[in-house]
Design a protein around this motif. Structure first.
Motif, short mmCIF file in Angstrom:
data_model
loop_
_atom_site.label_atom_id
_atom_site.label_comp_id
_atom_site.label_asym_id
_atom_site.label_seq_id
_atom_site.Cartn_x
_atom_site.Cartn_y
_atom_site.Cartn_z
N VAL A 138 0.76 -1.07 -0.04
CA VAL A 138 0.07 0.11 0.02
C VAL A 138 1.02 1.16 0.08
CG1 VAL A 138 -1.66 1.47 1.31
CG2 VAL A 138 -1.83 -0.97 1.23
N TRP A 139 1.71 1.13 0.83
CA TRP A 139 3.13 2.43 0.80
C TRP A 139 3.61 2.60 -0.47
CZ3 TRP A 139 4.52 5.94 4.60
CH2 TRP A 139 3.71 5.95 5.78
N LEU A 140 3.98 1.60 -0.88
CA LEU A 140 4.88 1.46 -2.37
C LEU A 140 3.81 2.13 -3.59
CD1 LEU A 140 7.11 0.91 -4.09
CD2 LEU A 140 6.61 -1.40 -4.37
N ALA A 141 2.56 1.47 -3.49
CA ALA A 141 1.40 2.04 -4.47
C ALA A 141 1.28 3.66 -4.29
CB ALA A 141 0.31 1.10 -4.43
N SER A 142 1.33 4.04 -2.95
CA SER A 142 0.97 5.48 -2.62
C SER A 142 2.28 6.33 -3.31
CB SER A 142 0.71 5.55 -1.37
OG SER A 142 -0.47 5.03 -1.00
N PHE A 143 3.45 6.09 -2.87
CA PHE A 143 4.62 6.51 -3.41
C PHE A 143 4.76 6.48 -5.18
CE2 PHE A 143 5.43 6.87 0.90
CZ PHE A 143 6.27 8.01 0.97
N GLY A 144 4.22 5.51 -5.56
CA GLY A 144 4.33 5.30 -6.94
C GLY A 144 3.39 6.33 -7.58
N TRP A 145 2.27 6.42 -6.95
CA TRP A 145 1.35 7.48 -7.33
C TRP A 145 1.73 8.72 -7.30
CZ3 TRP A 145 -3.33 8.05 -3.57
CH2 TRP A 145 -4.00 9.35 -3.98
N GLY A 161 -7.81 15.45 -4.29
CA GLY A 161 -6.57 15.28 -3.65
C GLY A 161 -7.00 15.71 -2.00
N CYS A 162 -7.67 16.80 -2.01
CA CYS A 162 -8.08 17.23 -0.60
C CYS A 162 -9.01 16.26 -0.16
CB CYS A 162 -9.07 18.60 -0.88
SG CYS A 162 -7.54 20.17 -1.28
N ALA A 163 -10.16 15.79 -1.02
CA ALA A 163 -10.95 14.90 -0.40
C ALA A 163 -10.06 13.55 0.24
CB ALA A 163 -12.12 14.38 -1.25
N LEU A 164 -9.37 13.11 -0.65
CA LEU A 164 -8.43 11.81 -0.34
C LEU A 164 -7.72 12.27 0.96
CD1 LEU A 164 -7.40 10.60 -3.76
CD2 LEU A 164 -8.84 9.44 -2.32
N ALA A 165 -6.93 13.42 1.17
CA ALA A 165 -6.43 13.60 2.24
C ALA A 165 -7.16 13.65 3.67
CB ALA A 165 -5.55 15.25 2.22
N TYR A 222 -9.43 10.78 8.40
CA TYR A 222 -10.57 10.32 9.19
C TYR A 222 -10.13 8.85 9.33
CZ TYR A 222 -14.94 7.78 9.54
OH TYR A 222 -15.99 7.21 10.05
N LEU A 223 -9.62 8.10 8.17
CA LEU A 223 -9.47 6.72 8.64
C LEU A 223 -8.15 6.51 9.49
CD1 LEU A 223 -9.67 5.41 4.80
CD2 LEU A 223 -11.20 4.86 6.52
N VAL A 224 -7.21 7.25 9.49
CA VAL A 224 -6.22 7.01 10.38
C VAL A 224 -6.54 7.30 11.73
CG1 VAL A 224 -3.92 8.05 11.39
CG2 VAL A 224 -4.31 7.72 9.01
N ARG A 225 -7.48 7.97 11.99
CA ARG A 225 -7.94 8.49 13.25
C ARG A 225 -8.98 7.58 13.87
NH1 ARG A 225 -10.25 14.21 14.51
NH2 ARG A 225 -10.06 13.55 16.50
N TYR A 271 -3.40 3.56 6.17
CA TYR A 271 -4.20 4.54 5.59
C TYR A 271 -3.32 5.75 5.61
CZ TYR A 271 -7.80 1.34 6.27
OH TYR A 271 -8.59 0.12 6.10
N ILE A 272 -2.06 5.79 6.12
CA ILE A 272 -1.52 7.18 6.45
C ILE A 272 -0.71 7.54 4.98
CG2 ILE A 272 0.88 8.07 7.09
CD1 ILE A 272 0.27 6.57 9.93
N PRO A 273 -0.49 6.94 4.23
CA PRO A 273 -0.03 7.20 2.88
C PRO A 273 -0.93 7.81 1.91
CG PRO A 273 0.01 5.08 2.79
CD PRO A 273 -0.23 5.42 4.17
N MET A 274 -2.24 7.73 2.33
CA MET A 274 -3.32 8.54 1.79
C MET A 274 -3.27 9.93 1.77
SD MET A 274 -6.81 6.30 2.18
CE MET A 274 -7.86 7.54 1.32
#
Length: 161
Positions: free
Chosen positions: A49-56, A95-99, A104-107, A125-128
């Motif tokens: 998940v982290w790798l996919a987020s950094f690739g994104w 982007g703002c909605a995803l962040a 929300y998901l992290v909390r 969920y942190i890399p989102m």
């Protein structure tokens, strides 16, 4: 400064790829020996998940995401530029909605522990959050860049191509 940021993204992605390969290889080897490590599957999932987020994030910085511009390319240059600005502003909103949703998901998941790893599910969920924020910042920069182009400039011809 931007170049350093891009290189840091690439370095983190390379490190994550190495960690993923080691984790999966460790899982394969320990299964083959009859003493499987129970955490390798879940660990690989987190790293993936982290790798996919950094690739994104890297693809966003390089403007390498797939786009289908067939209908947009049929528009006159001024309208083409306008639709590009609207598309980039939509990317800012996404982007703002995803962040926001990432926060929300992290909390919501910070008190849940992973099944086989002694870490919080929030790490999934942190890399989102940085990915969404970077998407928003990139969208603002591209919207400004596209909005400033004059239809007679050589760059506007690139937009239509």
């Amino acid at each position: 400064m931007v170049r350093i940021f891009d290189r840091a993204l690439e370095a983190v992605a390379c490190t994550l790829l190495f960690v993923l390969l080691v984790t999966v290889l460790l899982g394969v080897i320990t299964r083959a020996t009859g003493e499987p490590l129970i955490w390798t599957d879940e660990g690989a999932r987190f790293v993936m998940v982290w790798l996919a987020s950094f690739g994104w994030m890297i693809a966003g910085r390089r403007r390498a995401h797939v786009r289908i511009r067939y209908f947009q390319d049929l528009l006159p240059p001024a309208l083409h530029r306008g639709t590009e600005v609207v598309i980039q502003l939509a990317m800012v909103a996404l982007g703002c909605a995803l962040a926001w949703y990432g926060v929300y998901l992290v909390r919501r998941n910070q008190d849940l522990e992973a099944t086989s790893l002694p870490i919080s599910m929030a790490w999934l969920y942190i890399p989102m959050i940085p990915a969404g924020l970077l998407m928003a910042v990139q969208g603002v920069a591209q919207a400004i860049e596209r909005g400033k182009l004059v239809s007679t400039s050589p760059l506007s011809e690139e937009l239509v191509e």
